[in-house]
Scaffold this motif. Structure first.
Motif, PDB file in Angstrom:
ATOM      1  N   LEU A   1      -9.604  69.761   8.543  1.00 37.36           N
ATOM      2  CA  LEU A   1     -10.848  70.422   8.956  1.00 37.36           C
ATOM      3  C   LEU A   1     -11.073  70.404  10.468  1.00 37.36           C
ATOM      4  O   LEU A   1     -11.402  71.453  11.043  1.00 37.36           O
ATOM      5  N   PRO A   2     -10.916  69.269  11.159  1.00 35.72           N
ATOM      6  CA  PRO A   2     -11.159  69.286  12.615  1.00 35.72           C
ATOM      7  C   PRO A   2     -10.269  70.288  13.347  1.00 35.72           C
ATOM      8  O   PRO A   2     -10.740  71.020  14.227  1.00 35.72           O
ATOM      9  N   ARG A   3      -8.992  70.332  13.003  1.00 34.26           N
ATOM     10  CA  ARG A   3      -8.069  71.268  13.666  1.00 34.26           C
ATOM     11  C   ARG A   3      -8.429  72.714  13.321  1.00 34.26           C
ATOM     12  O   ARG A   3      -8.390  73.595  14.188  1.00 34.26           O
ATOM     13  N   ILE A   4      -8.798  72.972  12.068  1.00 33.03           N
ATOM     14  CA  ILE A   4      -9.168  74.324  11.655  1.00 33.03           C
ATOM     15  C   ILE A   4     -10.417  74.790  12.404  1.00 33.03           C
ATOM     16  O   ILE A   4     -10.503  75.937  12.857  1.00 33.03           O
ATOM     17  N   MET A   5     -11.392  73.900  12.572  1.00 38.44           N
ATOM     18  CA  MET A   5     -12.594  74.244  13.327  1.00 38.44           C
ATOM     19  C   MET A   5     -12.235  74.592  14.770  1.00 38.44           C
ATOM     20  O   MET A   5     -12.809  75.515  15.369  1.00 38.44           O
ATOM     21  N   GLY A   6     -11.272  73.877  15.315  1.00 39.12           N
ATOM     22  CA  GLY A   6     -10.809  74.174  16.671  1.00 39.12           C
ATOM     23  C   GLY A   6     -10.160  75.546  16.748  1.00 39.12           C
ATOM     24  O   GLY A   6     -10.377  76.294  17.722  1.00 39.12           O
ATOM     25  N   LEU A   7      -9.358  75.896  15.732  1.00 39.23           N
ATOM     26  CA  LEU A   7      -8.718  77.209  15.700  1.00 39.23           C
ATOM     27  C   LEU A   7      -9.762  78.321  15.615  1.00 39.23           C
ATOM     28  O   LEU A   7      -9.636  79.356  16.285  1.00 39.23           O
ATOM     29  N   ILE A   8     -10.787  78.118  14.789  1.00 39.68           N
ATOM     30  CA  ILE A   8     -11.852  79.121  14.638  1.00 39.68           C
ATOM     31  C   ILE A   8     -12.594  79.321  15.960  1.00 39.68           C
ATOM     32  O   ILE A   8     -12.887  80.451  16.370  1.00 39.68           O
ATOM     33  N   GLN A   9     -12.891  78.238  16.649  1.00 40.32           N
ATOM     34  CA  GLN A   9     -13.597  78.330  17.935  1.00 40.32           C
ATOM     35  C   GLN A   9     -12.749  79.074  18.967  1.00 40.32           C
ATOM     36  O   GLN A   9     -13.265  79.890  19.743  1.00 40.32           O
TER      37      GLN A   9
ATOM     38  N   GLU B   1     -10.493  81.374  18.314  1.00 36.92           N
ATOM     39  CA  GLU B   1     -10.475  82.793  17.937  1.00 36.92           C
ATOM     40  C   GLU B   1     -11.791  83.474  18.306  1.00 36.92           C
ATOM     41  O   GLU B   1     -11.804  84.621  18.774  1.00 36.92           O
ATOM     42  N   GLU B   2     -12.901  82.782  18.080  1.00 36.27           N
ATOM     43  CA  GLU B   2     -14.206  83.353  18.413  1.00 36.27           C
ATOM     44  C   GLU B   2     -14.346  83.550  19.913  1.00 36.27           C
ATOM     45  O   GLU B   2     -14.906  84.556  20.370  1.00 36.27           O
ATOM     46  N   ARG B   3     -13.826  82.607  20.677  1.00 34.70           N
ATOM     47  CA  ARG B   3     -13.888  82.734  22.142  1.00 34.70           C
ATOM     48  C   ARG B   3     -13.026  83.909  22.617  1.00 34.70           C
ATOM     49  O   ARG B   3     -13.454  84.692  23.477  1.00 34.70           O
ATOM     50  N   GLU B   4     -11.820  84.057  22.031  1.00 27.85           N
ATOM     51  CA  GLU B   4     -10.953  85.168  22.399  1.00 27.85           C
ATOM     52  C   GLU B   4     -11.590  86.510  22.023  1.00 27.85           C
ATOM     53  O   GLU B   4     -11.517  87.486  22.790  1.00 27.85           O
ATOM     54  N   ALA B   5     -12.235  86.565  20.838  1.00 28.21           N
ATOM     55  CA  ALA B   5     -12.891  87.797  20.399  1.00 28.21           C
ATOM     56  C   ALA B   5     -14.044  88.161  21.327  1.00 28.21           C
ATOM     57  O   ALA B   5     -14.251  89.346  21.661  1.00 28.21           O
ATOM     58  N   HIS B   6     -14.781  87.159  21.744  1.00 32.45           N
ATOM     59  CA  HIS B   6     -15.908  87.401  22.656  1.00 32.45           C
ATOM     60  C   HIS B   6     -15.406  87.912  24.004  1.00 32.45           C
ATOM     61  O   HIS B   6     -16.001  88.843  24.587  1.00 32.45           O
ATOM     62  N   GLU B   7     -14.322  87.335  24.495  1.00 30.44           N
ATOM     63  CA  GLU B   7     -13.766  87.761  25.780  1.00 30.44           C
ATOM     64  C   GLU B   7     -13.274  89.206  25.706  1.00 30.44           C
ATOM     65  O   GLU B   7     -13.451  89.982  26.649  1.00 30.44           O
ATOM     66  N   LYS B   8     -12.662  89.583  24.571  1.00 28.77           N
ATOM     67  CA  LYS B   8     -12.208  90.966  24.400  1.00 28.77           C
ATOM     68  C   LYS B   8     -13.384  91.927  24.356  1.00 28.77           C
ATOM     69  O   LYS B   8     -13.327  93.037  24.906  1.00 28.77           O
ATOM     70  N   LEU B   9     -14.466  91.501  23.669  1.00 28.62           N
ATOM     71  CA  LEU B   9     -15.662  92.362  23.581  1.00 28.62           C
ATOM     72  C   LEU B   9     -16.267  92.580  24.957  1.00 28.62           C
ATOM     73  O   LEU B   9     -16.636  93.709  25.316  1.00 28.62           O
ATOM     74  N   VAL B  10     -16.376  91.533  25.725  1.00 23.66           N
ATOM     75  CA  VAL B  10     -16.938  91.640  27.074  1.00 23.66           C
ATOM     76  C   VAL B  10     -16.089  92.577  27.926  1.00 23.66           C
ATOM     77  O   VAL B  10     -16.608  93.408  28.688  1.00 23.66           O
ATOM     78  N   HIS B  11     -14.762  92.446  27.758  1.00 22.96           N
ATOM     79  CA  HIS B  11     -13.858  93.304  28.526  1.00 22.96           C
ATOM     80  C   HIS B  11     -14.019  94.769  28.129  1.00 22.96           C
ATOM     81  O   HIS B  11     -14.043  95.669  28.992  1.00 22.96           O
ATOM     82  N   LYS B  12     -14.158  95.048  26.826  1.00 19.25           N
ATOM     83  CA  LYS B  12     -14.351  96.424  26.346  1.00 19.25           C
ATOM     84  C   LYS B  12     -15.641  97.022  26.901  1.00 19.25           C
ATOM     85  O   LYS B  12     -15.679  98.165  27.356  1.00 19.25           O
TER      86      LYS B  12
END
Length: 529
Positions: free
Chosen positions: A303-311, A313-324
């Motif tokens: 669970l701790p590692r999976i939560m890190g992976l989700i965070q 991915e969410e950060r990368e998605a947010h950065e892509k949205l801001v760039h768009k």
């Protein structure tokens, strides 16, 4: 590769039985008066002993009432009655309780030996020895050996070919001469569990079946207050299963051969207990722990590692949205809304994960399978793990899946990562029916999965193009596999791929889809009450 073998758990007392795996390695087991599983027959032996004592008491009545004899006899009777054996039932393993300064070895299992030590325990890697020192007088030569046992701490005792390559430990109980300098480089206040990561380690089935699950069975009752001492230590194994090990021990594992220091422990278990294929027998566990408890431990581990992976991915998605948005605010907003709508629609569908194989036993028409599953109503993900794929990523993919499809092989071990109540569809190539059921089908049911086995017909096998339709390879695979492991491996495991009859296989997918909907509707109905 899984080494196929047949293990039978019921023998008649006094008979000799020969077990033969598909490597044609014979194993003779003598089930004498003590029984194949000593723990099941011990109470009978105790009863016979008590009856014998009572019979002798009548014959020796005059002597019994002599004060000295009476004290001696009844003291021995009390010790026997109140000792560890008296508190054992049919499910209590031998050596479950030992007195200080002793070594007790249980060799009754066909799968593994296990020894327990208690007292002043010290390692000596140079001689592959573990010493138990007992205070007391010695002769002029110094330390005096009073007990010596040998053990190979690996869980495939019945398979000579692999056990020949496992390091052996000498367990030696010595009387310690007063003043001898038997120092400790590291003093541990908690017990140790010694085991090997040799043998078939490197194959995910064997890593779980022969190592991780037996380690859980043997050590979970210590509540992480235990040190693991590993023979044939592999750094990559520690890295791969470090998350799981951290749920079983609060301490770093010790490389027995690589660490030249003397480690001292108050207690030790040498070897691991194993119950069955990818299974935990709750009747043999402290607190009646089950395979579901093991899976819950995996949840906690990853669970701790999976939560890190989700965070991430969410950060990368947010950065892509801001760039768009910075490039074209209007069109980007419209595109983002459309993507969000598609994601929401997809999330409402049951997730089907195909555990894809490279090389042998691959599904040749996998792309058509994906399209068919999507038409039925599944959201499909294809996972192609390799030796370098992080376990937490595999766990995350399967833990979030409602249905898993895979062709029989070691990777099917990952059904352990699915939530109870999920569906596991195993595609069973020719010549693998028995192994598919024994190693994965039955264990999956014990975990609480809905298991669906799909046995292919000869026309779905790539072997159909290599052999005549009346050849035993196609017509009677059992007659071929009985010839030995090499035939099974060469023909059915290494030389076979699968082309699914999609019309026939579709019935299994529809069955899985309907099962998911029925389960979901039932859950919603319960919540509304």
């Amino acid at each position: 590769m899984v080494r196929y073998h047949r293990l039978h758990h019921q023998w008649r007392k006094g008979d000799k039985h020969m077990e033969e795996d598909e490597e044609s390695q014979a194993l003779i087991m003598d089930c004498g008066t003590a029984g194949c599983y000593f723990k099941r027959t011990r109470p009978k032996l105790l009863s016979l002993l008590l009856l014998s004592l009572l019979s002798c008491s009548f014959l020796l009545a005059p002597h019994l009432f002599n004060s000295g004899s009476t004290l001696s006899l009844f003291d021995s009777f009390r010790v026997e009655k109140e000792g560890p054996v008296a508190h054992m039932d049919a499910n209590t393993p031998m050596c479950s309780s030992i007195s200080n300064g002793t070594i007790c070895c249980d060799r009754s299992s066909i799968r593994s030996d296990i020894c327990m030590m208690k007292g002043d325990i010290r390692t000596q890697s140079a001689s592959s020895s573990v010493f138990l020192y007992i205070s007391g007088e010695t002769n002029a030569e110094g330390d005096k050996e009073i007990q010596h046992d040998k053990i190979k701490p690996y869980t495939r005792k019945w398979e000579k070919s692999v056990m020949d390559g496992i390091d052996e430990l000498d367990l030696i109980a010595n009387k310690l001469q007063f003043g001898n300098n038997h120092h400790c480089d590291v003093m541990h206040e908690v017990p140790a569990v010694f085991f090997s990561t040799g043998g078939y380690t490197g194959n995910v089935y064997h890593e779980f079946n022969d190592g991780i699950l037996p380690l859980f069975i043997t050590s979970q009752h210590f509540n992480r207050k235990v040190v693991f001492v590993i023979l044939e230590y592999h750094s990559w194994w520690i890295l791969k299963y470090g998350d799981v090990l951290s749920q079983l021990s609060d301490y770093p594992a010790i490389d027995f051969n690589g660490d030249k220091g003397t480690h001292c422990f108050p207690e030790a278990i040498v070897g691991l207990r194993i119950h069955d294929e990818l299974a935990v027998d709750s009747s043999l566990m402290v607190g009646s722990k089950s395979i579901v408890d093991f899976r819950n431990l995996l949840d906690q581990a990853y669970l701790p590692r999976i939560m890190g992976l989700i965070q991430d991915e969410e950060r990368e998605a947010h950065e892509k949205l801001v760039h768009k948005l910075s490039l074209s605010p209007t069109s980007s907003e419209t595109s983002t809304k459309m993507e969000k709508g598609v994601q929401e629609e997809q999330s409402e569908k049951p997730k089907l994960l195909i555990l894809s194989r490279n090389g042998s036993r691959a599904i040749i028409n996998e792309n058509l399978l994906v399209k068919m599953a999507e038409k039925i109503g599944f959201r499909v993900e294809v996972l192609r793990p390799d030796r370098t794929t992080e376990m937490a990523k595999i766990y995350r993919a399967l833990n979030s899946s409602d249905v898993m499809i895979g062709v029989h092989g070691a990777a099917m071990t990952h059904f352990l990562f699915m939530k109870p109540g999920s569906v596991f569809i195993q595609v069973i190539p020719l010549g693998t029916e028995w192994a598919a059921e024994t190693y994965y089908g039955e264990p999956a049911r014990k975990l609480g999965l809905k298991y669906i086995g799909y046995e292919i017909v000869p026309k779905e096998s790539s072997l159909y193009d290599k052999y005549d339709k009346d050849d035993p390879v196609l017509r009677d695979p059992k007659s071929v596999t009985q010839k030995g492991w090499e035939y099974t491996k060469t023909i059915y495991l290494d030389g076979q791929n699968v082309r699914l009859n999609l019309g026939r296989f579709r019935k299994r997918l529809v069955r899985a889809y309907n099962y998911y909907n029925a389960k979901t509707n039932h859950h919603v109905h319960l919540q509304s009450q």
